[in-house]
Design an enzyme around this catalytic site. Structure first.
Site, short mmCIF file in Angstrom:
data_model
loop_
_atom_site.label_atom_id
_atom_site.label_comp_id
_atom_site.label_asym_id
_atom_site.label_seq_id
_atom_site.Cartn_x
_atom_site.Cartn_y
_atom_site.Cartn_z
N MET A 25 -1.32 -0.21 -0.38
CA MET A 25 -0.94 0.40 0.89
C MET A 25 -1.69 1.72 1.08
SD MET A 25 2.93 -0.73 1.67
CE MET A 25 3.79 0.49 0.73
N GLY A 26 -2.77 1.91 0.32
CA GLY A 26 -3.60 3.10 0.47
C GLY A 26 -3.00 4.32 -0.20
N TYR A 27 -3.56 5.50 0.15
CA TYR A 27 -3.23 6.76 -0.50
C TYR A 27 -3.36 6.57 -2.02
CZ TYR A 27 -1.66 11.54 -0.14
OH TYR A 27 -1.62 12.91 -0.15
N HIS A 29 -4.19 6.30 -5.99
CA HIS A 29 -4.12 7.18 -7.16
C HIS A 29 -4.69 6.41 -8.35
CE1 HIS A 29 -0.69 4.72 -8.18
NE2 HIS A 29 -0.09 5.05 -7.06
N GLY A 31 -3.37 4.85 -10.68
CA GLY A 31 -2.76 3.53 -10.93
C GLY A 31 -3.54 2.45 -10.18
N HIS A 32 -3.80 2.69 -8.88
CA HIS A 32 -4.58 1.73 -8.10
C HIS A 32 -5.99 1.58 -8.68
CE1 HIS A 32 -1.85 3.42 -4.84
NE2 HIS A 32 -1.56 2.13 -4.79
N GLN A 56 7.96 -4.51 4.92
CA GLN A 56 8.63 -4.28 3.65
C GLN A 56 9.42 -2.97 3.63
OE1 GLN A 56 4.69 -4.34 1.50
NE2 GLN A 56 5.68 -2.83 0.21
N GLY A 142 0.40 -3.60 -10.30
CA GLY A 142 0.77 -2.65 -11.35
C GLY A 142 2.16 -2.94 -11.90
O1 PAF Z 1 2.60 -2.49 -4.11
C1 PAF Z 1 2.22 -2.28 -2.95
O2 PAF Z 1 1.51 -1.33 -2.66
C2 PAF Z 1 2.67 -3.21 -1.83
O3 PAF Z 1 3.96 -3.65 -2.03
C3 PAF Z 1 1.71 -4.41 -1.62
C4 PAF Z 1 1.68 -5.31 -2.85
C5 PAF Z 1 0.31 -3.90 -1.34
C6 PAF Z 1 2.18 -5.24 -0.44
O4 PAF Z 1 2.20 -4.51 0.73
#
Ligand code: PAF
Length: 278
Positions: A25-27, A29, A31-32, A56, A142
């Site tokens: 979902m961007g922003y 860090h 972890g991503h 969500q 993650g």
């Molecule tokens: O973990 C997230 O950032 C979100 O839940 C995902 C998996 C990108 C779905 O919108």
């Protein structure tokens, strides 16, 4: 690195070799970025999606204030060698007359699912749609969002997606706080208290290692420990099995210990997985 905004553009894209996909979902860090590095190692072509998925979020949650900084995300992803960013708008993913949702039963009723009705329905719906658009060989999530990872693994298996789900370890700040885009909401005092979540999980680990077999006693000790930080409000502490995510009566086998707590308005989650023989 290309940025693609449309579903059709993404579906038409020429890719080569094995495709690795990191939904976000961007922003971004560390972890991503650790997941992007895993994707880079295991695949020939890396796609990262940046999409704040409205379905969500509950009506009183933080959709409107969810942090974004696409220019920064783009720089970070270019530096990691991602090939494509898929960045659709909400109307591209959910056009007028959109009517289809995907739901995983049972595994979504406990833990975060209990307090965030509809959250996992939104997650599984968008992930299914993203998998259909990107068609990856590998998709990376993650461990910090443990329930999400279990739910998606089950969905991918149940619906026979030809994609392997890879779960990367939680990346932590030096003081133990699990990295999360939501950490940016924390006021200075809250940030100093936030590591208490991970510390409570470490306490649980020590109790198990010392032979404690009663989950109720472990949860009580964790709760008391977190209470020592005024301003931290526990939402749940659960010890569940890693198949159905149901609370266990005794400490044995593979277990997920998960905690959610509020620091002011900010809700943080964390977890560990333990394997207890016997
Ligand atoms: O973990 C997230 O950032 C979100 O839940 C995902 C998996 C990108 C779905 O919108």
């Amino acid at each position: 690195m290309r940025v693609i905004k449309t579903v059709s553009g993404m579906q038409r894209l020429q890719r080569h070799g094995r495709v690795g996909f990191v939904p976000t979902m961007g922003y971004l860090h560390e972890g991503h970025l650790s997941l992007v590095r895993m994707a880079r190692k295991q695949s020939d072509f890396v796609v990262v999606s940046v999409f704040v998925n409205p379905t969500q979020f509950g009506p009183h949650e933080d959709l409107a204030r969810y942090p974004t900084d696409f220019a920064r995300d783009r720089r970070l992803l270019a530096a990691e060698g991602a090939d494509v960013i898929f960045r659709p708008g909400a109307e591209e993913m959910y056009p007028v007359s959109y009517a289809t949702y995907v739901e995983v039963e049972r595994l979504t009723s406990n833990l975060c699912g209990r307090f965030r009705p509809g959250h996992f329905r939104g997650v599984t719906t968008v992930v299914v749609k993203l998998l259909n658009i990107v068609k990856p060989d590998f998709v990376f999530f993650g461990q910090k969002d443990a329930q999400q990872a279990f739910v998606i693994q089950r969905m991918v298996r149940d619906l026979a997606f030809d994609t392997k789900v890879v779960v990367g370890p939680t990346v932590r700040e030096p003081d133990g706080l699990a990295m999360s885009s939501r950490n940016s909401y924390l006021a200075r005092v809250e940030r100093t208290q936030a590591p208490v979540l991970y510390q409570s999980l470490q306490l649980a680990r020590r109790l198990v290692q010392a032979g404690e077999q009663d989950p109720v006693r472990i949860k009580r000790r964790m709760r008391q420990f977190i209470k020592s930080k005024p301003g931290v409000r526990v939402q749940y502490i659960e010890i569940v099995d890693t198949e159905e995510l149901k609370p266990v009566r005794r400490i044995s086998g593979r277990l997920l210990i998960a905690v959610a707590a509020f620091l002011g308005r900010t809700r943080l989650i964390d977890n560990i997985i333990l394997q207890k023989r016997g």
